[in-house]
Design a protein around this motif. Structure first.
Motif, PDB file in Angstrom:
ATOM      1  N   SER A  63      97.170 -59.827 -16.318  1.00 48.68           N
ATOM      2  CA  SER A  63      96.854 -58.578 -16.549  1.00 48.68           C
ATOM      3  C   SER A  63      98.022 -57.738 -17.009  1.00 48.68           C
ATOM      4  O   SER A  63      97.977 -56.862 -17.902  1.00 48.68           O
ATOM      5  N   THR A  64      99.110 -57.788 -16.246  1.00 47.83           N
ATOM      6  CA  THR A  64     100.521 -56.856 -16.261  1.00 47.83           C
ATOM      7  C   THR A  64     100.952 -57.267 -17.905  1.00 47.83           C
ATOM      8  O   THR A  64     101.454 -56.645 -18.778  1.00 47.83           O
ATOM      9  N   HIS A  90      91.786 -56.468 -19.943  1.00 48.62           N
ATOM     10  CA  HIS A  90      92.505 -56.161 -18.862  1.00 48.62           C
ATOM     11  C   HIS A  90      91.748 -55.799 -17.741  1.00 48.62           C
ATOM     12  O   HIS A  90      92.070 -56.107 -16.618  1.00 48.62           O
ATOM     13  N   GLN A  91      90.826 -54.992 -17.847  1.00 49.14           N
ATOM     14  CA  GLN A  91      89.721 -54.470 -16.805  1.00 49.14           C
ATOM     15  C   GLN A  91      89.131 -55.755 -16.053  1.00 49.14           C
ATOM     16  O   GLN A  91      89.012 -55.989 -15.138  1.00 49.14           O
ATOM     17  N   PHE A 130      92.166 -49.182  -7.957  1.00 49.78           N
ATOM     18  CA  PHE A 130      92.157 -50.750  -7.562  1.00 49.78           C
ATOM     19  C   PHE A 130      91.342 -50.613  -6.101  1.00 49.78           C
ATOM     20  O   PHE A 130      90.777 -51.534  -6.085  1.00 49.78           O
ATOM     21  N   ALA A 136      97.716 -55.673  -5.549  1.00 47.69           N
ATOM     22  CA  ALA A 136      97.544 -55.554  -6.829  1.00 47.69           C
ATOM     23  C   ALA A 136      98.073 -54.168  -7.429  1.00 47.69           C
ATOM     24  O   ALA A 136      99.047 -54.075  -8.759  1.00 47.69           O
ATOM     25  N   ILE A 160     101.173 -54.335 -10.553  1.00 48.13           N
ATOM     26  CA  ILE A 160     101.063 -53.518 -11.660  1.00 48.13           C
ATOM     27  C   ILE A 160     102.082 -53.016 -12.084  1.00 48.13           C
ATOM     28  O   ILE A 160     102.599 -52.860 -13.440  1.00 48.13           O
ATOM     29  N   GLN A 198      91.805 -57.963 -14.017  1.00 48.85           N
ATOM     30  CA  GLN A 198      91.910 -57.015 -12.694  1.00 48.85           C
ATOM     31  C   GLN A 198      90.668 -57.129 -11.774  1.00 48.85           C
ATOM     32  O   GLN A 198      90.894 -57.398 -10.636  1.00 48.85           O
ATOM     33  N   MET A 231      96.267 -61.272 -11.787  1.00 47.48           N
ATOM     34  CA  MET A 231      96.756 -59.927 -11.809  1.00 47.48           C
ATOM     35  C   MET A 231      97.921 -59.820 -12.729  1.00 47.48           C
ATOM     36  O   MET A 231      98.342 -58.720 -13.359  1.00 47.48           O
TER      37      MET A 231
END
Length: 308
Positions: free
Chosen positions: A164-165, A84-85, A25, A100, A104, A88, A161
């Motif tokens: 993304s989790t 996902h990337q 991160f 972040a 996560i 983030q 964020m």
């Protein structure tokens, strides 16, 4: 090698993987000042795919996969790597790296919810308590920023964020249910390669290569770290740890990821640490541990060791 020594070695592999992922991160945040998220991901996936390809050749793994599993690899690559990337990297445009890292750790909560909905796992009182604690921690981390009111852009960053989790939880459930019969390093290579293929048109559209000349040596070092250590070695070491330790024991190391992010953010980015954010992050971790049913066994084991 003795059993205890093997377990210790596997633990070190898992620890290094978590450390690399935690610092990722910070490296991403450091490079986003120059590169847009798409350009960053193209370079990262390119370095990662090349490194994994060379590693596969050195380890003499076969790169052949059955056409039957190509759709599986594409789904996992799109969710676990590309989406996902991208989420983030975009989120880190507006939030700090330490926040972040704390958020996560919320990912296992979504995994439990999805398991209850789709894998028919049961909801218990302890799981409910853990979820409430974790959600409380997320609220503390995302709504408190040095006593100032939150701006819309910041809210969007935290939302991305958290998404993304959720995405990682969906990916994890699919990875478990699809059961692709190939070594993890082979699966990781094709996922990374797919990420490169999907993001390349975006860097062409945005003419992202024009900003590469603006990177200094330190920023290139961050990119190499993201490609080699985060996309390559971390996944490889995580797989090696899983060869020896049970998955539940390896997953315990995930709770250390925010700590690695926090330390790296303070040392490398000079980010300020707010006490309320740390408290919220600790509450998230405690809630996740409870949801995974690991707090009671941990306490029981600790009390048992103290008995004469």
């Amino acid at each position: 090698m003795t059993s205890n020594r093997l377990k210790f070695t596997a633990s070190m592999y898992a620890m290094m993987s978590i450390s690399f992922w935690g610092v990722s991160f910070v490296s991403t945040k450091a490079v986003l000042g120059i590169l847009d998220p798409y350009s960053l991901l193209v370079i990262r996936f390119g370095i990662g795919a090349l490194f994994l390809f060379l590693l596969l050749l050195m380890q003499r793994y076969s790169l052949l996969v059955s056409i039957k599993y190509i759709p599986h690899l594409m789904i996992l690559g799109i969710l676990g790597v590309f989406v996902h990337q991208l989420l983030q990297a975009t989120a880190l445009l507006t939030i700090d790296a330490s926040s972040a890292g704390w958020l996560i750790s919320f990912s296992p909560i979504f995994t439990v919810i999805l398991s209850i909905l789709f894998l028919h796992e049961k909801m218990s009182i302890m799981k409910s308590i853990g979820m409430v604690l974790a959600i409380t921690g997320v609220i503390l981390v995302t709504t408190t920023r040095s006593g100032q009111s939150f701006q819309l852009s910041m809210n969007i960053g935290f939302l991305l964020m958290i998404l993304s989790t959720l995405n990682w939880a969906v990916y994890s459930v699919l990875l478990k249910s699809l059961k692709i019969p190939y070594p993890p390093i082979v699966v990781t290579f094709y996922m990374c390669l797919l990420g490169l293929i999907l993001t390349t048109p975006l860097i062409i559209r945005n003419r992202g290569w024009e900003t590469l000349s603006l990177l200094n040596h330190l920023e290139w070092a961050h990119l190499l770290f993201l490609g080699v250590f985060v996309s390559g070695i971390a996944y490889w070491y995580w797989a090696k740890a899983l060869e020896i330790l049970e998955a539940s024991k390896v997953s315990m190391f995930l709770y250390l990821e925010p700590i690695a992010t926090l330390i790296a953010a303070v040392l490398l980015l000079n980010e300020k640490v707010f006490l309320i954010s740390v408290v919220g992050g600790i509450i998230i971790i405690i809630g996740v541990i409870i949801v995974n049913g690991q707090l009671v066994p941990m306490l029981f084991s600790s009390l048992k060791k103290k008995r004469p």
